[in-house]
Design an enzyme around this catalytic site. Structure first.
Site, PDB file in Angstrom:
ATOM      1  N   TYR A  53       1.438  -1.432  -0.116  1.00 26.72           N
ATOM      2  CA  TYR A  53      -0.469  -0.313   0.141  1.00 26.72           C
ATOM      3  C   TYR A  53       0.614   1.476   0.371  1.00 26.72           C
ATOM      4  O   TYR A  53       1.586   1.422   0.742  1.00 26.72           O
ATOM      5  CB  TYR A  53      -0.403  -0.137   1.063  1.00 26.72           C
ATOM      6  CG  TYR A  53      -1.679   1.700   1.616  1.00 26.72           C
ATOM      7  CD1 TYR A  53      -2.803   1.931   0.497  1.00 26.72           C
ATOM      8  CD2 TYR A  53      -1.321   2.305   1.905  1.00 26.72           C
ATOM      9  CE1 TYR A  53      -3.784   2.461   1.097  1.00 26.72           C
ATOM     10  CE2 TYR A  53      -1.886   3.659   2.543  1.00 26.72           C
ATOM     11  CZ  TYR A  53      -3.046   3.781   1.159  1.00 26.72           C
ATOM     12  OH  TYR A  53      -3.666   5.903   1.339  1.00 26.72           O
ATOM     13  N   GLY A  60      -6.339   5.321  -0.444  1.00 30.09           N
ATOM     14  CA  GLY A  60      -7.086   5.821   0.286  1.00 30.09           C
ATOM     15  C   GLY A  60      -8.231   3.893  -0.904  1.00 30.09           C
ATOM     16  O   GLY A  60      -7.704   2.738  -0.622  1.00 30.09           O
ATOM     17  N   HIS A  83      -3.663  16.318  -2.054  1.00 31.85           N
ATOM     18  CA  HIS A  83      -3.963  16.329  -0.667  1.00 31.85           C
ATOM     19  C   HIS A  83      -3.877  17.761  -0.124  1.00 31.85           C
ATOM     20  O   HIS A  83      -4.109  17.545   0.475  1.00 31.85           O
ATOM     21  CB  HIS A  83      -3.409  14.979   0.043  1.00 31.85           C
ATOM     22  CG  HIS A  83      -3.552  13.822  -0.470  1.00 31.85           C
ATOM     23  ND1 HIS A  83      -4.251  13.082  -1.954  1.00 31.85           N
ATOM     24  CD2 HIS A  83      -4.193  13.048   0.498  1.00 31.85           C
ATOM     25  CE1 HIS A  83      -4.243  11.613  -1.684  1.00 31.85           C
ATOM     26  NE2 HIS A  83      -4.619  11.826  -0.472  1.00 31.85           N
ATOM     27  N   ASN A 195       1.083  10.813   6.246  1.00 32.48           N
ATOM     28  CA  ASN A 195       0.088  10.492   6.778  1.00 32.48           C
ATOM     29  C   ASN A 195       0.646  10.234   7.904  1.00 32.48           C
ATOM     30  O   ASN A 195       1.269   9.538   8.821  1.00 32.48           O
ATOM     31  CB  ASN A 195       0.571   8.951   5.917  1.00 32.48           C
ATOM     32  CG  ASN A 195      -0.721   8.085   5.997  1.00 32.48           C
ATOM     33  OD1 ASN A 195      -1.789   7.850   7.695  1.00 32.48           O
ATOM     34  ND2 ASN A 195      -1.142   6.834   5.819  1.00 32.48           N
ATOM     35  N   ARG A 281     -15.944  29.307  47.380  1.00 33.84           N
ATOM     36  CA  ARG A 281     -15.585  28.171  48.008  1.00 33.84           C
ATOM     37  C   ARG A 281     -15.076  27.085  48.321  1.00 33.84           C
ATOM     38  O   ARG A 281     -13.996  26.194  47.641  1.00 33.84           O
ATOM     39  CB  ARG A 281     -16.241  27.810  48.929  1.00 33.84           C
ATOM     40  CG  ARG A 281     -16.234  27.086  50.456  1.00 33.84           C
ATOM     41  CD  ARG A 281     -17.882  26.042  50.544  1.00 33.84           C
ATOM     42  NE  ARG A 281     -18.764  26.882  50.859  1.00 33.84           N
ATOM     43  CZ  ARG A 281     -20.082  26.758  50.440  1.00 33.84           C
ATOM     44  NH1 ARG A 281     -20.462  25.079  51.321  1.00 33.84           N
ATOM     45  NH2 ARG A 281     -21.337  27.359  50.138  1.00 33.84           N
TER      46      ARG A 281
END
Length: 503
Positions: A53, A60, A83, A195, A281
């Site tokens: 890959y 994708g 991208h 990535n 408080r």
């Protein structure tokens, strides 16, 4: 001496030194060896024509499409260009700088298959102060921060835009002016650069560093408010907090007591009233819980800063190339949402203290701390501004991490929205700092009316610091610049002091 990156031991102090003091960065010799071995695995797989890959496939939904080994270089540059589609206002130069640093540290781990010359150029940009212009919107937070990191990667190939020596210019021109040359991406390198979770983590680190200083300042401002309202110190007695043993709560209670030690304004139970309102408080309980969140966020950031978050990962010892999901930003998305909620509450309780300082029905001070109530409105509208900011924070604090929109034709069917969470948390911190600034101005004016000489030594010093920025209010004026100036002073305290660990 330069900071050595090895992918495993980067600290928040070191990040602060790089961001605020421009400290130089180098890669350790062992890390270079790991980078070399990882790169060798990539090249061997390309030579063998193995289907992996992002190396010999598309990305994708295109992961099933095999790419010829002769096209691997074009595949990587096409990836970066296609991208780099982020939009909106650019991240600040500090965020851009943090992204360069964090991406370099992740690549130095030796699981990404990057070449030495590519990683070296990333370092050179950081050390020369070349900051890529990176639009802040457009990341889903899985597969990592693809769009923002692609704008970072454009710089390395001589494209995109950058800020260098205070001027915006093309990436190519910035490299040229610094005496650097762009690189040509080889197999896996484009994917290795984009990535990962470095945009959300960079924003997260900056948010965390600023949140630390804001929280510590809030303790001290709250102490001055306590004095200005003649608050009861019994609620901060250690016995009360020992029986609910949260260390952060105990620490805040002890700090408040130390800050008001020596005060001639604080009271004891029954002297003028039996109990204070919760916003006084319960300072240890609320501020203490905020410190708990800060510690949680710190833990997650330290892990993420030193993690390999790209895909696929290259394991040189075994030769394995594993496609996994370390790019998914869910841990940081949760942490940033949590940080945003905590800092919203810091502002929330601060605004309630502001109300007690200006509301004549809740104190014995002049209405709205006005020098001439009626004719002059005093600090009335500063509470409106605080309320507006607190309300905006409530919208921003809606968790981004509960949302997910499928992408890449449903291949990437669950995403983190971690970068949105980080951006919102950072904006919440900016709003909260202004709310705290308003409290500081109101508390200082109330202390002036009571008699600033009656303050404890620690809060008297704080009073003097505020007075150096904001003059005593003797007649109505616009307070916008006063608020912004105090906010800037609080923010700059961190840059001057470096990382301040919550105590």
């Amino acid at each position: 001496m330069a900071i050595l990156l090895d992918g495993n031991s980067l600290t928040l102090e070191q990040v602060a030194n790089v961001l605020y003091r421009n400290e130089k960065v180098q890669i350790s010799e062992q890390a270079w060896e790991n980078v070399k071995k990882s790169r060798k695995v990539v090249e061997e797989n390309v030579q063998r024509g193995n289907v992996i890959y992002g190396i010999t496939t598309g990305f994708g939904k295109f992961s099933d499409m095999v790419i010829s080994s002769s096209d691997t270089e074009e595949l990587q540059i096409n990836l970066i260009r296609s991208h780099a589609v982020a939009v909106g206002e650019p991240f600040s130069e500090k965020v851009s700088r943090a992204m360069l640093l964090l991406r370099a540290n992740a690549l130095a781990k030796g699981y990404s298959g990057i070449r030495r010359e590519t990683l070296q150029l990333l370092l050179d940009c950081l050390n020369h102060g070349i900051h890529p212009v990176i639009p802040s919107q457009g990341s889903l937070g899985a597969s990592g921060d693809l769009a923002p990191l692609s704008h970072l990667a454009l710089l390395l190939v001589g494209e995109g835009e950058a800020i260098y020596q205070g001027s915006k210019m093309s990436g190519a021109e910035a490299l040229k002016q610094a005496g650097l040359s762009p690189i040509r991406l080889q197999a896996k390198e484009g994917l290795a650069l984009i990535n990962g979770t470095q945009a959300m983590t960079a924003v997260g680190v900056l948010a965390y560093l600023e949140a630390q200083e804001l929280a510590l300042t809030a303790d001290k401002v709250a102490a001055m408010t306590l004095e200005s309202l003649c608050g009861i110190v019994d609620a901060f007695a250690p016995e009360s907090h020992q029986v609910r043993p949260y260390p952060e709560q105990q620490d805040v209670a002890a700090r408040i007591l130390s800050y008001v030690d020596g005060s001639n304004l604080t009271t004891r139970q029954g002297e003028i009233r039996v109990q204070d309102a919760y916003s006084l408080r319960c300072i240890p309980q609320v501020h203490g819980a905020i410190y708990q969140v800060l510690r949680y966020v710190e833990e997650k950031l330290l892990i993420e800063m030193n993690a390999a978050t790209d895909n696929p990962l290259i394991f040189s010892d075994s030769g394995k190339v594993i496609s996994g999901g370390n790019f998914h930003g869910q841990p940081i998305a949760f942490a940033m949402d949590f940080l945003g909620i905590a800092m919203s509450e810091l502002a929330n309780i601060s605004e309630r203290r502001i109300e007690r300082l200006v509301n004549p029905q809740l104190n014995d001070l002049p209405a709205f701390l006005s020098p001439d109530p009626g004719l002059q409105s005093g600090l009335m509208i500063t509470q409106y501004v605080a309320a507006s900011l607190v309300s905006e924070n409530k919208t921003l604090a809606h968790p981004s991490s509960v949302d997910s929109i499928p992408s890449s034709a449903n291949q990437e069917d669950h995403v983190s929205m971690g970068t949105t969470a980080a951006r919102h948390a950072y904006q919440i911190i900016q709003n909260s700092r202004r709310v705290l600034s308003i409290e500081a101005i109101c508390a200082a004016q109330a202390a002036y009316i009571r008699g600033a000489e009656k303050l404890a030594p620690t809060t008297k010093e704080l009073y003097s610091q505020i007075r150096a920025i904001v003059p005593v209010i003797e007649k109505d004026r616009s307070y916008s610049k006063d608020i912004e100036n105090v906010a800037s002073w609080i923010k700059e305290k961190h840059a001057a002091q470096g990382v301040v660990q919550p105590v």
